[in-house]
Write an enzyme that holds these catalytic residues in place. Structure first.
Site, short mmCIF file in Angstrom:
data_model
loop_
_atom_site.label_atom_id
_atom_site.label_comp_id
_atom_site.label_asym_id
_atom_site.label_seq_id
_atom_site.Cartn_x
_atom_site.Cartn_y
_atom_site.Cartn_z
CG ASN A 213 38.49 1.62 71.97
OD1 ASN A 213 39.46 1.41 71.47
ND2 ASN A 213 37.57 1.93 71.68
CG ASP A 309 27.11 -7.67 70.42
OD1 ASP A 309 28.10 -7.69 69.66
OD2 ASP A 309 27.28 -7.31 71.30
N1 CTP Z 1 31.72 -6.55 69.75
C1 CTP Z 1 30.25 -5.80 68.50
N2 CTP Z 1 30.09 -4.60 68.52
C2 CTP Z 1 30.06 -3.61 69.67
C3 CTP Z 1 30.80 -4.36 71.10
C4 CTP Z 1 31.73 -5.10 70.58
O1 CTP Z 1 30.96 -6.64 67.43
N3 CTP Z 1 28.60 -3.08 69.94
C5 CTP Z 1 32.31 -7.19 69.19
C6 CTP Z 1 34.05 -7.14 69.02
O2 CTP Z 1 34.50 -6.33 68.02
C7 CTP Z 1 34.29 -8.26 69.60
C8 CTP Z 1 33.69 -8.71 70.03
O3 CTP Z 1 32.53 -8.47 69.71
O4 CTP Z 1 34.80 -8.73 68.55
C9 CTP Z 1 33.93 -8.52 71.85
O5 CTP Z 1 34.02 -6.97 72.40
P1 CTP Z 1 33.47 -7.05 73.58
O6 CTP Z 1 33.63 -5.51 73.96
O7 CTP Z 1 35.61 -7.77 74.50
O8 CTP Z 1 32.57 -7.88 74.21
P2 CTP Z 1 31.34 -7.95 74.83
O9 CTP Z 1 30.14 -8.97 74.65
O10 CTP Z 1 31.01 -6.89 74.32
O11 CTP Z 1 31.19 -7.92 76.54
P3 CTP Z 1 31.92 -6.98 77.59
O12 CTP Z 1 32.22 -5.47 76.89
O13 CTP Z 1 31.21 -7.46 78.70
O14 CTP Z 1 33.36 -7.69 78.26
#
Ligand code: CTP
Length: 415
Positions: A213, A309
Protein backbone atom coordinates in the site's frame (compact mmCIF):
# COMPACT_ATOMS: atom_id res chain seq x y z
CA UNK A 1 -4.73 25.88 39.33
CA UNK A 2 -1.51 25.19 37.58
CA UNK A 3 1.53 24.19 39.58
CA UNK A 4 4.15 23.92 36.84
CA UNK A 5 3.79 27.63 36.10
CA UNK A 6 4.63 28.67 39.66
CA UNK A 7 7.97 30.46 39.70
CA UNK A 8 8.32 30.28 35.90
CA UNK A 9 9.25 33.31 33.83
CA UNK A 10 6.67 33.80 31.11
CA UNK A 11 7.27 36.10 28.16
CA UNK A 12 3.82 37.21 26.96
CA UNK A 13 3.91 38.59 23.41
CA UNK A 14 0.76 40.55 22.64
CA UNK A 15 -0.27 40.99 19.00
CA UNK A 16 -2.43 43.78 17.58
CA UNK A 17 -5.94 42.36 17.46
CA UNK A 18 -9.08 43.16 19.40
CA UNK A 19 -8.43 40.17 21.68
CA UNK A 20 -5.40 42.11 22.98
CA UNK A 21 -7.74 43.57 25.59
CA UNK A 22 -7.93 40.07 27.13
CA UNK A 23 -4.20 40.16 27.86
CA UNK A 24 -4.98 42.16 31.01
CA UNK A 25 -6.95 39.22 32.39
CA UNK A 26 -4.28 36.82 31.16
CA UNK A 27 -1.50 38.69 32.99
CA UNK A 28 -3.58 38.63 36.18
CA UNK A 29 -4.17 34.88 35.85
CA UNK A 30 -0.46 34.23 35.25
CA UNK A 31 0.53 36.31 38.27
CA UNK A 32 -2.13 34.55 40.36
CA UNK A 33 -0.59 31.20 39.29
CA UNK A 34 2.77 32.40 40.63
CA UNK A 35 4.47 33.23 37.33
CA UNK A 36 6.78 36.16 36.67
CA UNK A 37 5.43 37.91 33.59
CA UNK A 38 7.35 40.01 31.10
CA UNK A 39 5.09 41.55 28.48
CA UNK A 40 6.23 42.48 24.97
CA UNK A 41 3.81 44.18 22.57
CA UNK A 42 3.70 44.86 18.87
CA UNK A 43 3.10 48.47 17.94
CA UNK A 44 -0.45 47.56 16.77
CA UNK A 45 -1.19 45.93 20.13
CA UNK A 46 -0.55 49.21 21.94
CA UNK A 47 -3.56 50.66 20.06
CA UNK A 48 -5.85 48.08 21.67
CA UNK A 49 -4.51 48.13 25.23
CA UNK A 50 -1.97 50.47 26.76
CA UNK A 51 1.47 49.31 27.90
CA UNK A 52 0.73 51.15 31.16
CA UNK A 53 -2.16 48.79 31.93
CA UNK A 54 -0.01 45.70 31.38
CA UNK A 55 2.95 47.25 33.21
CA UNK A 56 0.73 47.91 36.23
CA UNK A 57 -0.65 44.37 36.23
CA UNK A 58 2.68 42.62 35.57
CA UNK A 59 4.77 44.89 37.78
CA UNK A 60 7.35 45.15 35.01
CA UNK A 61 8.11 47.64 32.28
CA UNK A 62 6.56 46.49 29.02
CA UNK A 63 8.85 45.97 25.99
CA UNK A 64 7.49 47.71 22.90
CA UNK A 65 10.42 48.94 20.81
CA UNK A 66 13.84 47.79 19.67
CA UNK A 67 14.69 51.26 18.47
CA UNK A 68 14.27 53.05 21.79
CA UNK A 69 17.79 53.22 23.24
CA UNK A 70 16.63 53.64 26.86
CA UNK A 71 14.18 50.75 26.67
CA UNK A 72 16.63 48.48 24.84
CA UNK A 73 19.22 49.16 27.57
CA UNK A 74 16.86 47.93 30.32
CA UNK A 75 14.66 45.32 28.64
CA UNK A 76 16.51 44.39 25.47
CA UNK A 77 15.00 41.87 23.11
CA UNK A 78 17.84 39.38 23.66
CA UNK A 79 17.58 39.68 27.43
CA UNK A 80 13.84 39.07 27.60
CA UNK A 81 14.10 36.24 25.05
CA UNK A 82 16.82 34.42 26.91
CA UNK A 83 15.61 34.94 30.46
CA UNK A 84 12.19 33.31 30.02
CA UNK A 85 11.16 29.70 30.61
CA UNK A 86 8.27 29.77 28.16
CA UNK A 87 6.75 32.18 25.63
CA UNK A 88 3.05 32.79 24.99
CA UNK A 89 2.01 34.68 21.85
CA UNK A 90 -1.56 35.81 22.55
CA UNK A 91 -3.38 37.00 20.64
CA UNK A 92 -1.41 35.86 17.59
CA UNK A 93 -2.83 37.83 14.67
CA UNK A 94 -2.60 36.64 11.05
CA UNK A 95 0.10 39.26 10.45
CA UNK A 96 2.17 38.27 13.47
CA UNK A 97 1.88 34.56 12.57
CA UNK A 98 3.05 35.36 9.02
CA UNK A 99 6.01 37.37 10.29
CA UNK A 100 6.96 34.56 12.68
CA UNK A 101 6.70 31.96 9.90
CA UNK A 102 8.88 34.12 7.64
CA UNK A 103 11.48 34.50 10.39
CA UNK A 104 11.23 38.29 10.38
CA UNK A 105 12.76 40.42 13.10
CA UNK A 106 11.22 43.82 12.50
CA UNK A 107 9.96 44.68 15.99
CA UNK A 108 10.37 43.82 19.65
CA UNK A 109 8.09 40.76 19.54
CA UNK A 110 9.52 39.10 16.42
CA UNK A 111 13.14 39.72 17.40
CA UNK A 112 12.49 38.28 20.86
CA UNK A 113 10.85 35.24 19.26
CA UNK A 114 13.90 34.72 17.05
CA UNK A 115 16.24 35.04 20.02
CA UNK A 116 14.51 32.60 22.36
CA UNK A 117 15.22 28.92 22.88
CA UNK A 118 12.27 28.51 25.26
CA UNK A 119 9.16 26.61 24.15
CA UNK A 120 6.69 28.84 22.32
CA UNK A 121 2.90 28.60 22.59
CA UNK A 122 0.93 30.43 19.90
CA UNK A 123 -2.73 31.34 20.46
CA UNK A 124 -4.25 32.60 17.19
CA UNK A 125 -7.25 34.93 17.41
CA UNK A 126 -8.85 36.56 14.40
CA UNK A 127 -11.90 36.60 12.15
CA UNK A 128 -12.98 33.03 11.31
CA UNK A 129 -12.64 33.52 7.54
CA UNK A 130 -9.10 34.81 8.02
CA UNK A 131 -8.34 31.85 10.30
CA UNK A 132 -9.53 29.43 7.61
CA UNK A 133 -7.40 31.09 4.90
CA UNK A 134 -4.82 28.81 3.32
CA UNK A 135 -2.03 31.31 4.03
CA UNK A 136 -2.79 31.34 7.77
CA UNK A 137 -3.10 27.54 7.87
CA UNK A 138 0.19 27.13 6.02
CA UNK A 139 1.97 29.61 8.30
CA UNK A 140 0.67 27.83 11.39
CA UNK A 141 1.85 24.50 9.97
CA UNK A 142 5.33 26.04 9.53
CA UNK A 143 5.34 27.21 13.16
CA UNK A 144 4.25 23.76 14.34
CA UNK A 145 6.95 22.10 12.28
CA UNK A 146 9.44 24.26 14.19
CA UNK A 147 8.07 23.02 17.49
CA UNK A 148 5.64 25.81 18.43
CA UNK A 149 2.49 24.61 20.20
CA UNK A 150 -0.60 26.09 18.56
CA UNK A 151 -3.68 26.47 20.77
CA UNK A 152 -6.82 26.17 18.66
CA UNK A 153 -9.06 29.26 18.98
CA UNK A 154 -12.50 28.98 20.55
CA UNK A 155 -15.60 28.81 18.44
CA UNK A 156 -18.23 31.50 19.03
CA UNK A 157 -19.37 35.03 18.36
CA UNK A 158 -16.45 37.20 17.28
CA UNK A 159 -15.91 40.90 17.93
CA UNK A 160 -16.24 41.54 14.16
CA UNK A 161 -19.79 40.14 14.22
CA UNK A 162 -18.92 36.79 12.63
CA UNK A 163 -19.58 33.45 14.27
CA UNK A 164 -16.97 30.67 14.09
CA UNK A 165 -13.50 29.69 15.28
CA UNK A 166 -11.31 32.68 16.08
CA UNK A 167 -11.85 33.66 19.71
CA UNK A 168 -8.87 33.78 22.03
CA UNK A 169 -9.42 30.96 24.55
CA UNK A 170 -9.89 31.94 28.19
CA UNK A 171 -6.90 32.26 30.51
CA UNK A 172 -7.20 28.76 32.10
CA UNK A 173 -6.91 27.11 28.67
CA UNK A 174 -3.84 29.17 27.81
CA UNK A 175 -2.25 28.42 31.19
CA UNK A 176 -2.80 24.71 30.60
CA UNK A 177 -1.10 25.00 27.20
CA UNK A 178 1.86 26.70 28.91
CA UNK A 179 2.00 23.91 31.46
CA UNK A 180 2.05 21.31 28.70
CA UNK A 181 4.76 23.18 26.86
CA UNK A 182 6.86 23.30 30.01
CA UNK A 183 6.27 19.63 30.76
CA UNK A 184 7.02 18.48 27.23
CA UNK A 185 10.56 19.65 27.83
CA UNK A 186 10.89 17.01 30.48
CA UNK A 187 11.44 13.31 29.94
CA UNK A 188 7.88 12.40 30.76
CA UNK A 189 8.18 8.89 29.24
CA UNK A 190 11.42 8.16 31.05
CA UNK A 191 11.62 4.45 31.91
CA UNK A 192 8.64 3.53 29.71
CA UNK A 193 8.83 1.15 26.78
CA UNK A 194 6.90 2.23 23.71
CA UNK A 195 6.42 -0.02 20.69
CA UNK A 196 5.58 1.79 17.46
CA UNK A 197 4.75 0.05 14.19
CA UNK A 198 5.22 1.95 10.94
CA UNK A 199 5.13 1.73 7.17
CA UNK A 200 3.37 -0.68 4.86
CA UNK A 201 3.56 -4.45 4.76
CA UNK A 202 4.41 -6.39 1.63
CA UNK A 203 2.53 -9.63 0.90
CA UNK A 204 4.32 -11.75 -1.68
CA UNK A 205 2.44 -13.23 -4.63
CA UNK A 206 5.49 -14.78 -6.22
CA UNK A 207 9.26 -14.06 -6.00
CA UNK A 208 8.90 -10.74 -7.88
CA UNK A 209 5.40 -9.45 -7.12
CA UNK A 210 3.62 -8.37 -3.98
CA UNK A 211 0.56 -6.64 -2.55
CA UNK A 212 1.40 -3.49 -0.66
CA UNK A 213 0.00 0.00 0.00
CA UNK A 214 0.98 3.65 -0.19
CA UNK A 215 2.18 4.15 3.39
CA UNK A 216 5.56 5.98 3.47
CA UNK A 217 6.18 5.27 7.16
CA UNK A 218 6.63 8.98 7.92
CA UNK A 219 3.82 9.19 10.48
CA UNK A 220 5.01 6.16 12.45
CA UNK A 221 8.64 7.29 12.36
CA UNK A 222 7.55 10.72 13.64
CA UNK A 223 5.68 9.08 16.56
CA UNK A 224 8.72 6.91 17.36
CA UNK A 225 11.04 9.95 17.28
CA UNK A 226 8.69 11.99 19.49
CA UNK A 227 8.44 9.19 22.08
CA UNK A 228 12.25 8.76 22.08
CA UNK A 229 12.69 12.52 22.65
CA UNK A 230 10.50 12.16 25.75
CA UNK A 231 12.85 9.55 27.17
CA UNK A 232 10.99 6.35 26.21
CA UNK A 233 12.75 3.15 25.16
CA UNK A 234 11.34 2.86 21.66
CA UNK A 235 11.09 -0.29 19.57
CA UNK A 236 10.15 0.69 16.02
CA UNK A 237 8.75 -2.22 14.05
CA UNK A 238 8.93 -1.12 10.48
CA UNK A 239 7.68 -2.38 7.17
CA UNK A 240 9.75 -1.46 4.09
CA UNK A 241 10.38 2.33 3.95
CA UNK A 242 13.06 4.65 2.62
CA UNK A 243 13.50 6.35 6.02
CA UNK A 244 16.42 6.38 8.45
CA UNK A 245 15.85 4.99 11.92
CA UNK A 246 15.11 7.97 14.25
CA UNK A 247 17.67 8.76 16.93
CA UNK A 248 17.24 6.75 20.11
CA UNK A 249 15.00 4.04 18.60
CA UNK A 250 15.70 0.34 18.04
CA UNK A 251 14.35 -0.70 14.67
CA UNK A 252 13.13 -4.18 13.80
CA UNK A 253 12.55 -4.61 10.06
CA UNK A 254 9.68 -6.74 8.85
CA UNK A 255 8.06 -7.31 5.53
CA UNK A 256 4.79 -9.23 5.77
CA UNK A 257 1.73 -8.81 7.99
CA UNK A 258 2.58 -12.15 9.65
CA UNK A 259 6.09 -10.93 10.50
CA UNK A 260 4.66 -7.63 11.74
CA UNK A 261 2.21 -9.52 13.99
CA UNK A 262 4.96 -11.77 15.40
CA UNK A 263 7.41 -8.92 16.13
CA UNK A 264 4.79 -6.55 17.58
CA UNK A 265 3.43 -9.26 19.86
CA UNK A 266 6.93 -10.18 21.01
CA UNK A 267 7.84 -6.56 21.80
CA UNK A 268 4.42 -5.76 23.30
CA UNK A 269 4.81 -8.23 26.17
CA UNK A 270 7.38 -5.86 27.74
CA UNK A 271 5.76 -2.62 26.59
CA UNK A 272 3.82 0.04 28.46
CA UNK A 273 2.44 1.53 25.26
CA UNK A 274 1.87 0.19 21.74
CA UNK A 275 1.10 2.63 18.93
CA UNK A 276 0.08 0.83 15.74
CA UNK A 277 0.67 3.26 12.91
CA UNK A 278 1.58 0.63 10.32
CA UNK A 279 -0.74 0.11 7.38
CA UNK A 280 -0.89 -3.65 7.83
CA UNK A 281 -2.34 -5.61 4.92
CA UNK A 282 -5.74 -7.02 5.89
CA UNK A 283 -5.43 -9.83 3.31
CA UNK A 284 -2.53 -11.87 2.01
CA UNK A 285 -2.31 -14.37 -0.89
CA UNK A 286 -3.33 -17.86 0.31
CA UNK A 287 -0.40 -19.39 -1.52
CA UNK A 288 2.87 -17.87 -2.67
CA UNK A 289 4.08 -19.19 -6.02
CA UNK A 290 7.59 -20.60 -5.79
CA UNK A 291 8.46 -19.33 -9.28
CA UNK A 292 7.47 -16.17 -11.16
CA UNK A 293 3.88 -16.56 -12.41
CA UNK A 294 3.91 -16.48 -16.22
CA UNK A 295 1.03 -14.75 -17.99
CA UNK A 296 -1.46 -17.13 -19.55
CA UNK A 297 -5.14 -16.22 -19.97
CA UNK A 298 -6.95 -12.84 -20.01
CA UNK A 299 -7.64 -13.00 -16.29
CA UNK A 300 -5.68 -14.01 -13.27
CA UNK A 301 -7.46 -14.76 -10.03
CA UNK A 302 -5.73 -14.51 -6.69
CA UNK A 303 -7.19 -16.00 -3.54
CA UNK A 304 -6.51 -13.90 -0.46
CA UNK A 305 -7.00 -14.70 3.17
CA UNK A 306 -7.31 -12.53 6.27
CA UNK A 307 -4.20 -11.62 8.19
CA UNK A 308 -4.09 -11.40 11.97
CA UNK A 309 -5.45 -8.11 13.28
CA UNK A 310 -2.38 -7.23 15.33
CA UNK A 311 -4.01 -4.53 17.44
CA UNK A 312 -7.08 -6.58 18.26
CA UNK A 313 -4.91 -9.54 19.27
CA UNK A 314 -2.91 -7.40 21.74
CA UNK A 315 -5.84 -7.08 24.13
CA UNK A 316 -5.63 -10.84 24.64
CA UNK A 317 -1.96 -10.75 25.69
CA UNK A 318 -1.21 -11.21 29.39
CA UNK A 319 -0.55 -7.96 31.28
CA UNK A 320 -1.81 -4.53 30.46
CA UNK A 321 -0.62 -1.77 28.20
CA UNK A 322 -1.90 1.40 26.58
CA UNK A 323 -3.06 0.72 23.04
CA UNK A 324 -3.24 3.39 20.37
CA UNK A 325 -4.51 2.71 16.87
CA UNK A 326 -4.95 4.60 13.64
CA UNK A 327 -7.99 4.65 11.41
CA UNK A 328 -7.40 5.63 7.81
CA UNK A 329 -10.82 6.28 6.33
CA UNK A 330 -12.34 7.73 3.20
CA UNK A 331 -15.86 8.28 4.59
CA UNK A 332 -17.75 8.48 7.91
CA UNK A 333 -14.44 9.17 9.65
CA UNK A 334 -15.56 9.54 13.27
CA UNK A 335 -18.17 6.78 13.13
CA UNK A 336 -15.71 4.20 11.72
CA UNK A 337 -12.97 5.30 14.11
CA UNK A 338 -15.22 5.00 17.18
CA UNK A 339 -16.22 1.54 16.03
CA UNK A 340 -12.54 0.49 15.72
CA UNK A 341 -11.71 2.00 19.12
CA UNK A 342 -14.30 -0.22 20.78
CA UNK A 343 -13.84 -3.31 18.60
CA UNK A 344 -10.07 -3.37 19.08
CA UNK A 345 -10.14 -2.42 22.79
CA UNK A 346 -8.08 0.77 22.32
CA UNK A 347 -7.38 3.68 24.65
CA UNK A 348 -6.96 6.20 21.84
CA UNK A 349 -7.55 6.22 18.11
CA UNK A 350 -6.12 8.66 15.60
CA UNK A 351 -8.55 8.99 12.73
CA UNK A 352 -7.61 10.58 9.46
CA UNK A 353 -9.44 11.09 6.21
CA UNK A 354 -7.04 9.79 3.58
CA UNK A 355 -9.22 10.95 0.70
CA UNK A 356 -8.54 14.64 1.46
CA UNK A 357 -5.63 16.54 -0.12
CA UNK A 358 -2.49 17.10 1.99
CA UNK A 359 -3.28 14.42 4.52
CA UNK A 360 -2.70 10.71 4.80
CA UNK A 361 -0.39 8.78 2.55
CA UNK A 362 2.95 10.01 1.27
CA UNK A 363 2.63 13.71 2.21
CA UNK A 364 4.40 15.53 5.07
CA UNK A 365 1.16 16.86 6.58
CA UNK A 366 -1.87 15.27 8.17
CA UNK A 367 -5.14 16.24 9.86
CA UNK A 368 -6.65 13.95 12.44
CA UNK A 369 -9.36 13.51 15.01
CA UNK A 370 -8.09 12.01 18.27
CA UNK A 371 -10.80 10.01 20.07
CA UNK A 372 -10.35 8.37 23.47
CA UNK A 373 -12.33 5.78 25.44
CA UNK A 374 -14.25 8.46 27.32
CA UNK A 375 -15.49 9.81 24.00
CA UNK A 376 -13.35 12.97 24.08
CA UNK A 377 -12.71 14.15 20.57
CA UNK A 378 -9.89 16.52 19.52
CA UNK A 379 -9.51 17.85 15.98
CA UNK A 380 -5.97 18.81 15.10
CA UNK A 381 -6.54 20.75 11.88
CA UNK A 382 -3.89 20.45 9.15
CA UNK A 383 -0.50 20.03 10.83
CA UNK A 384 2.84 18.47 9.97
CA UNK A 385 3.26 14.79 10.80
CA UNK A 386 5.92 15.80 13.36
CA UNK A 387 3.46 18.13 15.09
CA UNK A 388 0.74 15.48 15.01
CA UNK A 389 3.19 12.96 16.48
CA UNK A 390 3.88 15.36 19.38
CA UNK A 391 0.13 15.70 19.97
CA UNK A 392 -0.29 11.93 20.00
CA UNK A 393 2.61 11.50 22.41
CA UNK A 394 1.14 14.29 24.62
CA UNK A 395 -2.03 12.19 24.83
CA UNK A 396 -0.02 9.02 25.50
CA UNK A 397 1.74 10.81 28.37
CA UNK A 398 -1.70 11.76 29.74
CA UNK A 399 -2.85 8.13 29.51
CA UNK A 400 0.32 6.90 31.25
CA UNK A 401 -0.16 9.50 34.02
CA UNK A 402 -3.82 8.47 34.40
CA UNK A 403 -2.76 4.81 34.59
CA UNK A 404 -0.14 5.57 37.23
CA UNK A 405 -2.65 7.46 39.35
CA UNK A 406 -5.18 4.63 39.10
CA UNK A 407 -7.62 6.62 36.90
CA UNK A 408 -7.15 4.68 33.69
CA UNK A 409 -5.94 1.32 32.46
CA UNK A 410 -3.45 -0.11 34.96
CA UNK A 411 0.09 -0.68 33.74
CA UNK A 412 2.24 -3.58 34.84
CA UNK A 413 4.91 -2.96 37.41
CA UNK A 414 8.28 -3.62 35.80
CA UNK A 415 11.70 -3.97 37.31
N1 CTP B 1 -4.14 -3.03 12.08
C1 CTP B 1 -3.55 -4.13 12.69
N2 CTP B 1 -3.53 -5.34 12.04
C2 CTP B 1 -4.11 -5.47 10.84
C3 CTP B 1 -4.74 -4.36 10.22
C4 CTP B 1 -4.72 -3.15 10.87
O1 CTP B 1 -3.03 -4.00 13.80
N3 CTP B 1 -4.07 -6.64 10.23
C5 CTP B 1 -4.14 -1.75 12.80
C6 CTP B 1 -3.52 -0.60 12.06
O2 CTP B 1 -2.15 -0.48 12.35
C7 CTP B 1 -4.31 0.59 12.61
C8 CTP B 1 -5.66 0.02 12.90
O3 CTP B 1 -5.48 -1.39 13.01
O4 CTP B 1 -3.77 1.07 13.82
C9 CTP B 1 -6.74 0.31 11.87
O5 CTP B 1 -6.50 -0.32 10.68
P1 CTP B 1 -7.52 -0.26 9.45
O6 CTP B 1 -6.99 -1.11 8.37
O7 CTP B 1 -7.82 1.14 9.13
O8 CTP B 1 -8.83 -0.87 10.09
P2 CTP B 1 -9.48 -2.26 9.94
O9 CTP B 1 -9.79 -2.71 11.31
O10 CTP B 1 -8.62 -3.15 9.13
O11 CTP B 1 -10.86 -1.96 9.22
P3 CTP B 1 -11.19 -1.66 7.69
O12 CTP B 1 -10.06 -2.21 6.86
O13 CTP B 1 -12.45 -2.37 7.53
O14 CTP B 1 -11.30 -0.18 7.60
Amino acid sequence: MSTRIKGKRVLLCVGGGIAAYKSAELVRALIAAGAEVQVAMTSAATHFITPLTLQTLSGRQVATSILDAAEEATIGHIAIAQSCDVVLVAPATADLIARMAAGMGDDMVTTALLATTAPVVVAPAMNSVMFAHAAVRANLAVLESRGCKVVQPDHGELACGYEGPGRLPDAPVLLEALENALSSRSFDLDGKTVVVSAGPTREPIDPVRCITNRSSGRMGYAVAAAAARRGARVVLISGPTALDCPEGCRRVDVETAAQMAAEVEKAATAADVVVMVAAVADYTPSTVAGQKIKKKGEKLELTLERTTDVLASLSALPGSRILVGFAAETENLVEHARDKLVRKGLDLIVANDVSAANQGFDVPTNAAVLIDRSGNQEETGLVTKDALAERIVDRVVGLVEAANSGRGRRLQVRK
